[in-house]
Write a protein that holds these residues in place. Sequence first.
Motif, PDB file in Angstrom:
ATOM      1  N   TYR A   1       0.812  -1.210   0.000  1.00  8.96           N
ATOM      2  CA  TYR A   1       0.000   0.000   0.000  1.00  8.96           C
ATOM      3  C   TYR A   1       0.853   1.270   0.000  1.00  8.96           C
ATOM      4  CZ  TYR A   1      -3.915  -3.053   1.303  1.00  8.96           C
ATOM      5  OH  TYR A   1      -4.866  -4.024   1.341  1.00  8.96           O
ATOM      6  N   VAL A   2       2.016   1.218   0.625  1.00  9.77           N
ATOM      7  CA  VAL A   2       2.884   2.389   0.731  1.00  9.77           C
ATOM      8  C   VAL A   2       4.337   1.962   0.503  1.00  9.77           C
ATOM      9  CG1 VAL A   2       1.382   3.669   2.299  1.00  9.77           C
ATOM     10  CG2 VAL A   2       3.067   2.117   3.237  1.00  9.77           C
ATOM     11  N   ARG A   3       5.186   2.954   0.195  1.00  5.98           N
ATOM     12  CA  ARG A   3       6.614   2.670   0.055  1.00  5.98           C
ATOM     13  C   ARG A   3       7.401   3.973   0.119  1.00  5.98           C
ATOM     14  NH1 ARG A   3       9.251   1.436  -5.263  1.00  5.98           N
ATOM     15  NH2 ARG A   3       8.762   3.222  -6.547  1.00  5.98           N
ATOM     16  N   LEU A   4       8.711   3.847   0.251  1.00  5.97           N
ATOM     17  CA  LEU A   4       9.597   4.999   0.207  1.00  5.97           C
ATOM     18  C   LEU A   4      10.254   5.049  -1.162  1.00  5.97           C
ATOM     19  CD1 LEU A   4      11.410   4.982   3.667  1.00  5.97           C
ATOM     20  CD2 LEU A   4       9.648   6.534   2.875  1.00  5.97           C
ATOM     21  N   VAL A   5      10.328   6.247  -1.725  1.00  4.69           N
ATOM     22  CA  VAL A   5      10.936   6.451  -3.034  1.00  4.69           C
ATOM     23  C   VAL A   5      12.129   7.380  -2.851  1.00  4.69           C
ATOM     24  CG1 VAL A   5      10.557   7.347  -5.359  1.00  4.69           C
ATOM     25  CG2 VAL A   5       8.714   6.176  -4.158  1.00  4.69           C
ATOM     26  N   PRO A   6      13.319   6.984  -3.310  1.00  4.20           N
ATOM     27  CA  PRO A   6      14.476   7.882  -3.167  1.00  4.20           C
ATOM     28  C   PRO A   6      14.317   9.120  -4.056  1.00  4.20           C
ATOM     29  CG  PRO A   6      15.071   5.886  -4.359  1.00  4.20           C
ATOM     30  CD  PRO A   6      13.663   5.707  -3.914  1.00  4.20           C
ATOM     31  N   ARG A   7      14.787  10.253  -3.519  1.00  8.14           N
ATOM     32  CA  ARG A   7      14.661  11.522  -4.242  1.00  8.14           C
ATOM     33  C   ARG A   7      15.987  12.263  -4.138  1.00  8.14           C
ATOM     34  NH1 ARG A   7      13.299  16.828  -2.256  1.00  8.14           N
ATOM     35  NH2 ARG A   7      13.045  15.901  -0.210  1.00  8.14           N
ATOM     36  N   LEU A   8      16.475  12.760  -5.256  1.00 10.97           N
ATOM     37  CA  LEU A   8      17.693  13.576  -5.273  1.00 10.97           C
ATOM     38  C   LEU A   8      17.331  15.037  -5.089  1.00 10.97           C
ATOM     39  CD1 LEU A   8      19.691  12.084  -8.276  1.00 10.97           C
ATOM     40  CD2 LEU A   8      20.271  11.928  -5.873  1.00 10.97           C
ATOM     41  N   TYR A   9      18.140  15.730  -4.289  1.00 12.44           N
ATOM     42  CA  TYR A   9      17.938  17.169  -4.125  1.00 12.44           C
ATOM     43  C   TYR A   9      19.294  17.829  -3.909  1.00 12.44           C
ATOM     44  CZ  TYR A   9      18.630  16.650   0.928  1.00 12.44           C
ATOM     45  OH  TYR A   9      19.161  16.384   2.166  1.00 12.44           O
ATOM     46  N   ALA A  10      19.350  19.117  -4.196  1.00 13.71           N
ATOM     47  CA  ALA A  10      20.588  19.876  -4.006  1.00 13.71           C
ATOM     48  C   ALA A  10      20.562  20.517  -2.624  1.00 13.71           C
ATOM     49  CB  ALA A  10      20.721  20.942  -5.077  1.00 13.71           C
ATOM     50  N   ASP A  11      21.609  20.311  -1.836  1.00 13.50           N
ATOM     51  CA  ASP A  11      21.720  20.913  -0.512  1.00 13.50           C
ATOM     52  C   ASP A  11      21.803  22.423  -0.665  1.00 13.50           C
ATOM     53  OD1 ASP A  11      23.660  21.886   1.886  1.00 13.50           O
ATOM     54  OD2 ASP A  11      22.421  20.172   2.492  1.00 13.50           O
ATOM     55  N   LYS A  12      21.026  23.158   0.116  1.00 11.37           N
ATOM     56  CA  LYS A  12      20.961  24.616  -0.025  1.00 11.37           C
ATOM     57  C   LYS A  12      22.270  25.299   0.346  1.00 11.37           C
ATOM     58  CE  LYS A  12      15.999  24.929   0.711  1.00 11.37           C
ATOM     59  NZ  LYS A  12      14.922  25.425   1.557  1.00 11.37           N
ATOM     60  N   GLN A  13      22.988  24.748   1.303  1.00 14.89           N
ATOM     61  CA  GLN A  13      24.214  25.409   1.747  1.00 14.89           C
ATOM     62  C   GLN A  13      25.432  25.015   0.927  1.00 14.89           C
ATOM     63  OE1 GLN A  13      24.376  24.427   5.887  1.00 14.89           O
ATOM     64  NE2 GLN A  13      22.807  25.919   6.441  1.00 14.89           N
ATOM     65  N   THR A  14      25.572  23.720   0.643  1.00 16.73           N
ATOM     66  CA  THR A  14      26.782  23.263  -0.052  1.00 16.73           C
ATOM     67  C   THR A  14      26.587  23.087  -1.547  1.00 16.73           C
ATOM     68  OG1 THR A  14      26.247  20.929   0.299  1.00 16.73           O
ATOM     69  CG2 THR A  14      27.523  22.038   2.020  1.00 16.73           C
ATOM     70  N   GLY A  15      25.359  22.930  -1.992  1.00 12.83           N
ATOM     71  CA  GLY A  15      25.105  22.720  -3.407  1.00 12.83           C
ATOM     72  C   GLY A  15      25.300  21.273  -3.841  1.00 12.83           C
ATOM     73  N   GLN A  16      25.717  20.401  -2.922  1.00 15.81           N
ATOM     74  CA  GLN A  16      25.914  18.993  -3.263  1.00 15.81           C
ATOM     75  C   GLN A  16      24.571  18.292  -3.437  1.00 15.81           C
ATOM     76  OE1 GLN A  16      28.141  17.630   0.124  1.00 15.81           O
ATOM     77  NE2 GLN A  16      30.078  17.722  -1.012  1.00 15.81           N
ATOM     78  N   GLU A  17      24.589  17.276  -4.287  1.00 20.26           N
ATOM     79  CA  GLU A  17      23.385  16.468  -4.446  1.00 20.26           C
ATOM     80  C   GLU A  17      23.309  15.471  -3.300  1.00 20.26           C
ATOM     81  OE1 GLU A  17      22.893  14.554  -8.170  1.00 20.26           O
ATOM     82  OE2 GLU A  17      22.071  16.349  -9.096  1.00 20.26           O
ATOM     83  N   LYS A  18      22.139  15.370  -2.717  1.00 20.82           N
ATOM     84  CA  LYS A  18      21.909  14.437  -1.625  1.00 20.82           C
ATOM     85  C   LYS A  18      20.675  13.609  -1.940  1.00 20.82           C
ATOM     86  CE  LYS A  18      24.188  16.935   2.005  1.00 20.82           C
ATOM     87  NZ  LYS A  18      24.204  17.193   3.421  1.00 20.82           N
ATOM     88  N   ILE A  19      20.524  12.537  -1.185  1.00 26.99           N
ATOM     89  CA  ILE A  19      19.385  11.647  -1.385  1.00 26.99           C
ATOM     90  C   ILE A  19      18.540  11.644  -0.123  1.00 26.99           C
ATOM     91  CG2 ILE A  19      18.681   9.260  -1.758  1.00 26.99           C
ATOM     92  CD1 ILE A  19      21.249   8.802  -3.266  1.00 26.99           C
ATOM     93  N   SER A  20      17.226  11.745  -0.316  1.00 28.71           N
ATOM     94  CA  SER A  20      16.296  11.578   0.792  1.00 28.71           C
ATOM     95  C   SER A  20      15.181  10.648   0.319  1.00 28.71           C
ATOM     96  CB  SER A  20      15.716  12.918   1.252  1.00 28.71           C
ATOM     97  OG  SER A  20      14.825  13.406   0.280  1.00 28.71           O
ATOM     98  N   ASP A  21      14.368  10.210   1.244  1.00 30.58           N
ATOM     99  CA  ASP A  21      13.273   9.312   0.906  1.00 30.58           C
ATOM    100  C   ASP A  21      11.952  10.046   1.000  1.00 30.58           C
ATOM    101  OD1 ASP A  21      14.859   7.019   0.526  1.00 30.58           O
ATOM    102  OD2 ASP A  21      14.994   6.712   2.683  1.00 30.58           O
ATOM    103  N   ASP A  22      11.111   9.850  -0.011  1.00 29.71           N
ATOM    104  CA  ASP A  22       9.759  10.406  -0.014  1.00 29.71           C
ATOM    105  C   ASP A  22       8.765   9.290   0.280  1.00 29.71           C
ATOM    106  OD1 ASP A  22      10.354  13.015  -0.564  1.00 29.71           O
ATOM    107  OD2 ASP A  22       9.882  12.903  -2.702  1.00 29.71           O
ATOM    108  N   PHE A  23       7.801   9.581   1.136  1.00 30.15           N
ATOM    109  CA  PHE A  23       6.728   8.640   1.440  1.00 30.15           C
ATOM    110  C   PHE A  23       5.712   8.686   0.313  1.00 30.15           C
ATOM    111  CE2 PHE A  23       2.594   7.626   3.203  1.00 30.15           C
ATOM    112  CZ  PHE A  23       2.847   6.461   3.900  1.00 30.15           C
ATOM    113  N   ARG A  24       5.370   7.538  -0.227  1.00 35.14           N
ATOM    114  CA  ARG A  24       4.416   7.468  -1.339  1.00 35.14           C
ATOM    115  C   ARG A  24       3.368   6.396  -1.069  1.00 35.14           C
ATOM    116  NH1 ARG A  24       4.756  11.983  -4.151  1.00 35.14           N
ATOM    117  NH2 ARG A  24       6.875  12.445  -4.689  1.00 35.14           N
TER     118      ARG A  24
END
Length: 141
Positions: free
Chosen positions: A86-109
Amino acid sequence: MVEALTLALEQQKALEAKDQEIAELAPKAAGLEILAEKDGELGIRDAGRELKVGQNRVRDMLFERRWACRQGRDIRPASYGLEHGYVRLVPRLYADKQTGQEKISDDFRITRKGIARLAEIFGVMEAGRVPFAKAKEPAPA
């Protein structure tokens, strides 16, 4: 003879009522099948919009049914929701606001299977019935 005709008339009325109920529920069932077959998952806000019940009711139902739980401020899938798909976590790439590096977080779906199940639950609740409630047994005569 009169009793047999009365019984036949009652059965005919019951049959017509069932036919009418089937005619009303057929489009809803077709809509649920279409929802379940679509690809992709939705977040809580989008699921609330699609189900036309609002994100707060969807979130509350996820916690009530134990499909999701809280981990700090985040909402995470609970084992029941994961086991049933019924539910799962989906990885999401985003740019860190301070360093500009790409990071990964999980979105609830919520998966399409979960959305279809929620639609059933909310549809049953709107009809005034409690989902999965046991029918009262008739009292012995």
